[in-house]
Design a protein around this motif. Structure first.
Motif, mmCIF file in Angstrom:
data_model
loop_
_atom_site.group_PDB
_atom_site.id
_atom_site.type_symbol
_atom_site.label_atom_id
_atom_site.label_comp_id
_atom_site.label_asym_id
_atom_site.label_seq_id
_atom_site.Cartn_x
_atom_site.Cartn_y
_atom_site.Cartn_z
ATOM 1 N N HIS A 172 0.864 -1.173 0.000
ATOM 2 C CA HIS A 172 0.000 0.000 0.000
ATOM 3 C C HIS A 172 0.906 1.229 0.000
ATOM 4 O O HIS A 172 1.750 1.374 0.878
ATOM 5 N N ILE B 153 -2.976 12.329 -1.105
ATOM 6 C CA ILE B 153 -3.941 12.677 -2.150
ATOM 7 C C ILE B 153 -4.353 11.466 -2.977
ATOM 8 O O ILE B 153 -5.317 11.512 -3.723
ATOM 9 N N ASP B 154 -3.618 10.371 -2.819
ATOM 10 C CA ASP B 154 -3.987 9.157 -3.550
ATOM 11 C C ASP B 154 -3.269 7.991 -2.884
ATOM 12 O O ASP B 154 -2.210 8.184 -2.273
ATOM 13 N N THR B 155 -3.864 6.817 -2.991
ATOM 14 C CA THR B 155 -3.156 5.622 -2.515
ATOM 15 C C THR B 155 -3.172 4.577 -3.614
ATOM 16 O O THR B 155 -4.109 4.505 -4.413
ATOM 17 N N LEU B 156 -2.134 3.775 -3.647
ATOM 18 C CA LEU B 156 -1.988 2.751 -4.679
ATOM 19 C C LEU B 156 -1.739 1.404 -4.016
ATOM 20 O O LEU B 156 -1.179 1.336 -2.926
ATOM 21 N N GLN B 157 -2.166 0.367 -4.730
ATOM 22 C CA GLN B 157 -2.070 -0.968 -4.167
ATOM 23 C C GLN B 157 -1.642 -1.972 -5.216
ATOM 24 O O GLN B 157 -1.296 -1.603 -6.337
ATOM 25 N N GLU B 158 -1.743 -3.223 -4.807
ATOM 26 C CA GLU B 158 -1.500 -4.358 -5.692
ATOM 27 C C GLU B 158 -2.096 -4.112 -7.079
ATOM 28 O O GLU B 158 -3.228 -3.634 -7.186
ATOM 29 N N ASN B 159 -1.311 -4.406 -8.101
ATOM 30 C CA ASN B 159 -1.739 -4.276 -9.495
ATOM 31 C C ASN B 159 -1.791 -2.846 -10.018
ATOM 32 O O ASN B 159 -2.189 -2.626 -11.156
ATOM 33 N N ASP B 160 -1.417 -1.856 -9.178
ATOM 34 C CA ASP B 160 -1.310 -0.481 -9.669
ATOM 35 C C ASP B 160 0.115 -0.236 -10.140
ATOM 36 O O ASP B 160 1.034 -0.970 -9.779
ATOM 37 N N ILE C 44 2.936 2.634 3.063
ATOM 38 C CA ILE C 44 2.252 2.648 4.366
ATOM 39 C C ILE C 44 2.127 1.235 4.926
ATOM 40 O O ILE C 44 1.780 1.059 6.080
ATOM 41 N N ASP D 286 -11.210 11.406 0.545
ATOM 42 C CA ASP D 286 -10.681 12.313 -0.480
ATOM 43 C C ASP D 286 -9.305 12.840 -0.095
ATOM 44 O O ASP D 286 -8.450 13.030 -0.948
ATOM 45 N N HIS E 202 -4.058 5.473 7.421
ATOM 46 C CA HIS E 202 -3.318 4.450 6.690
ATOM 47 C C HIS E 202 -4.187 3.687 5.706
ATOM 48 O O HIS E 202 -3.800 2.658 5.189
ATOM 49 N N VAL F 150 -6.873 6.486 -0.141
ATOM 50 C CA VAL F 150 -7.169 7.874 -0.481
ATOM 51 C C VAL F 150 -7.594 7.899 -1.942
ATOM 52 O O VAL F 150 -6.992 7.213 -2.775
ATOM 53 N N GLY F 151 -8.623 8.683 -2.236
ATOM 54 C CA GLY F 151 -9.116 8.777 -3.616
ATOM 55 C C GLY F 151 -10.622 8.612 -3.629
ATOM 56 O O GLY F 151 -11.238 8.353 -2.596
ATOM 57 N N LYS G 155 -12.902 4.517 -7.508
ATOM 58 C CA LYS G 155 -11.611 3.868 -7.655
ATOM 59 C C LYS G 155 -11.588 2.459 -7.037
ATOM 60 O O LYS G 155 -10.801 1.605 -7.435
ATOM 61 N N LYS H 253 -11.391 -3.183 -8.291
ATOM 62 C CA LYS H 253 -10.711 -4.232 -7.539
ATOM 63 C C LYS H 253 -11.592 -4.929 -6.516
ATOM 64 O O LYS H 253 -11.143 -5.861 -5.853
#
Lengths: 150, 287, 390
Positions: A57, A72-79, A99, B186, B193, B196-197, B201, B205
């Motif tokens: 994450h 402002i954004d979070t990314l995970q698996e497959n991103d 994180i 947002d 933790h 966010v978004g 989105k 998934k």
């Protein structure tokens, strides 16, 4: 232990890539791991890499002197994380922080740019994939700035 | 087409314009601008049966009346529960109510979520902001009859971590193995933790079988439009998507004209609609 | 007096006996309401005598124009329609729904015990009968019944009067609501006036009507007289100048929400709400919750409202219809399109009041036609440009 092109093959971003292209890609790839709390990159640093996230994450943050870091954004698996490697002057625009424990494959930007220049079919494919990612992120960001829940 | 008629026969109201007094039993602060009221009828032993998704008109003596959806457990009809955000004069007055105070209730009105149509299907609930309140009765209902449904997934988006509603309950539910809950904000601070978004989105998934899913969506209209598009991208049929609409309402019985949205009256033809019922109108401005 | 009860039989009531109709209705216990001359207008109000009628007056109506002038005769019903429809009696512009008082830490609703007086309307035109039927669908025949309307409507006695002339803004023939009354009345009158005679041909619509007729000094109409309701209303129909083209009207409006004509209308529309106030079918209302100074007593007042106001569509954050364009579009689309989906009929009876009373003379029939034409033009341009490309 799986090879790098196997790891890439499993990732959503590379779905549909031909084996020869994956092999080329793997030539630019390195396996990486980030501990929770570790910064993957910082705003302003050279962007000579992008990451395909396998697990974990990652938060994209902007630091505000008054409010501290704002996610402002979070990314995970497959991103995929990062596109600044594609465009000059190749600098990161945000901070990226793991994180949670995050495993990813780092793709060397310079190496990729050369391969894309030499093989425009591959270059087109990469551009197409990144354009999709960018369009999705842009659309989400547009909704985010609306402050819909106010 | 899924049937949105409430499964429960609502009580026949003698004069649907007359509020019935209810006494506040408990007030719970959900966030700095949102609160929940639990209430019971003053003069009767009336069990307040309702279908998840239905709403009441809540009246503050001498101040005014507004439509608010029911946020409580349909299997606990002895207690009427509403969750509200302070947005105007009536909700402001409502936020000042204390245990023992009285307010007026008319209802329940309108269509309900397609809870029975969802039997045997995966269920994905997409909530934005205060839109979680009208969907909470669905979760209660599904948890009470968990074996009737496939996967049950809640995707919930709100402004910031401080705005998350029903936080304790969400944490409790998140611990269950038969319920998947994903929350996104947002804007997150350094203590956050989670995701966010925007809530859309989360759709690509989320773990559900799109071809066998009923989706129920509640939130700001823009969020619902984009959610419906994203759900369809994932493969969910338009007919299997239900949305809950909001408009100005004065009577709640289809007579005052205020809540018209194209050919529909939100109060009696809705508030819950299937996406195809609304699709052509949602794209237009100022309908 | 015993009458032939064949419902198709027509009767003749001399104008000199008209007072007896009013008297019989009063005698039964009706509050009798009919046309009367007031402030240079024909308005519907309480009447007790024939002399209350606007005898010898007629109305000239056109877009944004209404004035009375003298007729050359002494006709009782020589005007077309009043500015305000009968809606103001059946669905009053302001009604107290209930009062409430605080007691024992709770409140108690004190329902209004006032029982509405039975009313008899004299002079209801065919378009107005249709308007009442349309409001019946809204207030009585739906899922919820409005008690005020229902109570007024249940005891209503209707004396319809056929139109002997058309007004300048009438278009009932376009929407099949007149000018001849066909149904929905207790008694229907046709006024016949010339140099020598002045009488009414009477038709009976209900048993109640029959009962009233039996108390009147009428005689059976002869063959010539029996034909007069049709002859006279046919003449009126021929005078109608305006036309509303209802071909595919719902689809036309459903597919034209972005027609540029709406913007053009918005440059003229003042969003004054006059059209909705005079419309005999418009039913929108708002409620006001008020309390006394001590805060011990409260009441709820229901008032006519209009989709032309900003408040009408207000939800927290703002009004949904914030431009005058969208508010006019809402009104017209409701009248001519969404009403069909909601109630199975048009929401327009062609009475023309919205045209007469629009201060800038916006004409619903002309605007619909303009939308139809703009659409047609748009299609032509598209075809033309395709040709150029080819």
């Amino acid at each position: 232990m799986r090879t790098l092109d196997e790891l890439l093959h499993e990732h959503e971003f590379f779905k549909g890539f031909k084996p020869e292209h994956l092999e080329l890609m793997a030539g630019c790839a390195t396996n990486v791991i980030f501990e929770a709390g570790e910064y993957i990159f910082r705003e302003g640093e050279n962007a000579d890499v992008f990451y395909v996230i396998r697990h974990g994450h990652v938060a994209l943050e902007i630091h505000d002197p008054r409010r501290g870091p704002i996610a402002i954004d979070t990314l995970q698996e497959n991103d995929v994380l990062g596109w600044s490697w594609l465009f000059a002057p190749y600098h990161w625009h945000f901070d990226a922080k793991a994180i949670k424990l995050t495993r990813a494959v780092a793709m060397d930007g310079k190496c990729l740019r050369t391969k894309c220049e030499n093989d425009h079919t591959l270059g087109y494919l990469m551009m197409q994939r990144f354009a999709t990612v960018l369009a999705d992120r842009l659309q989400q960001t547009r909704l985010q700035v609306l402050k819909l829940y106010d | 087409m899924i049937n949105l008629t409430p499964q429960l026969t609502t009580q026949q109201l003698t004069d649907p314009m007359q509020p019935e007094p209810f006494r506040v039993k408990r007030v719970m602060k959900e966030s700095y601008d949102t609160f929940t009221l639990e209430m019971e009828p003053v003069n009767s032993e009336r069990l307040f049966t309702f279908a998840p998704g239905q709403f009441n008109m809540l009246y503050i003596f001498g101040v005014g009346e507004i439509p608010i959806s029911i946020s409580g457990d349909p299997n606990q009809p002895a207690m009427l529960v509403h969750t509200t955000r302070i947005v105007g004069a009536v909700t402001k007055a409502m936020s000042k109510l204390k245990t023992g105070d009285v307010l007026g209730v008319r209802g329940p009105f309108g269509t309900g979520w397609p809870v029975s149509a969802a039997k045997g299907c995966d269920v994905v609930l997409v909530a934005g902001g205060i839109g979680l309140a009208p969907l909470r009765p669905v979760l209660y209902q599904m948890l009470a009859h968990r074996d009737r449904y496939g996967k049950v997934v809640l995707l919930y988006g709100c402004r910031s971590p401080e705005d998350i509603l029903f936080r304790k309950e969400l944490e409790k539910w998140r611990a269950r193995f038969d319920l998947e809950i994903f929350v996104t904000v947002d804007y997150g601070d350094s203590d956050w933790h989670g995701n966010v978004g925007v809530v859309t989105k989360l759709i690509p998934k989320a773990p559900f079988d799109a071809l066998n899913t009923v989706a129920m969506v509640c939130g700001p209209e823009v969020m619902m439009r984009f959610t419906a598009i994203e759900l369809q991208k994932r493969g969910v049929q338009g007919e299997a998507i239900a949305l809950s609409m909001e408009r100005n309402m004065k009577c709640a019985i289809g007579l005052c004209g205020h809540c018209q949205f194209g050919p529909t009256f939100i109060c009696k033809d809705g508030p819950v609609f299937t996406y195809p019922q609304l699709q052509s109108w949602l794209a237009q401005w100022e309908i | 007096m015993t009458l032939n009860t064949n419902s198709s039989t027509k009767y003749v009531l001399e104008s000199t006996d008209f007072q007896q109709l009013i008297d019989v209705l009063v005698g039964i216990g009706y509050r009798v309401i009919g046309p009367t001359f007031d402030h240079n207008a024909v308005i519907y109000d309480d009447i007790t005598a024939v002399t209350d009628l606007p005898i010898g007056w007629t109305d000239e109506q056109d877009a944004a124009t209404y004035r009375l002038s003298r007729r050359s005769d002494e006709a009782f019903f020589g005007y077309v329609i009043a500015p305000q429809s009968w809606k103001k009696f059946l669905y009053p512009s302001q009604v107290r729904l209930w009062q409430a008082a605080l007691s024992n830490g709770s409140f108690e609703i004190l329902p209004d015990s006032e029982k509405p007086e039975p009313m008899a309307f004299i002079g209801v035109r065919s378009c107005e009968l249709h308007a009442i039927a349309i409001q019946d669908r809204v207030f009585i025949e739906g899922e919820y019944v409005d008690p005020t309307y229902h109570a007024h409507r249940e005891n209503l006695f209707i004396v319809a009067v056929n139109c002997g002339q058309a007004g300048g803004t009438c278009f009932c023939t376009s929407v099949n609501t007149g000018p001849k009354v066909e149904a929905g009345y207790d008694l229907a009158l046709t006024e016949v006036i010339d140099h020598e005679t002045h009488y009414f041909v009477v038709e009976v619509g209900t048993e109640r009507g029959q009962h009233v007729l039996e108390q009147l000094p009428v005689r059976t109409a002869d063959k010539r007289e029996a034909k007069l309701p049709k002859t006279i209303t046919d003449q009126a129909a021929h005078q109608i100048k305006r036309h509303l083209n209802t071909d595919g009207i719902k689809e036309l409006l459903y597919t034209n929400s972005e027609n540029p004509r709406w913007d053009e209308i918005a440059t003229r529309c003042l969003t004054c709400a006059n059209c909705t106030m005079v419309c005999p079918t418009c039913f929108c209302t708002t409620v006001e919750d008020v309390s006394d100074l001590t805060g011990q007593q409260a009441e709820r007042i229901r008032k006519w409202d209009s989709c032309f106001t900003m408040d009408f569509s207000y939800i927290h954050g703002g009004s949904v219809r914030y431009t005058s364009k969208s508010r006019y579009r809402q009104w017209m689309t409701h009248k001519l399109a969404t009403w069909i989906d909601q109630f199975g009929t048009l929401g327009c009876v062609g009475c023309g009041r919205c045209i007469t009373w629009c201060p800038v003379g916006i004409d619903i029939t002309a605007e619909l036609e303009a939308i139809r034409q703009t659409k047609a033009k748009g299609e032509t341009i598209k075809e033309g440009s395709d040709e150029n490309i080819g």
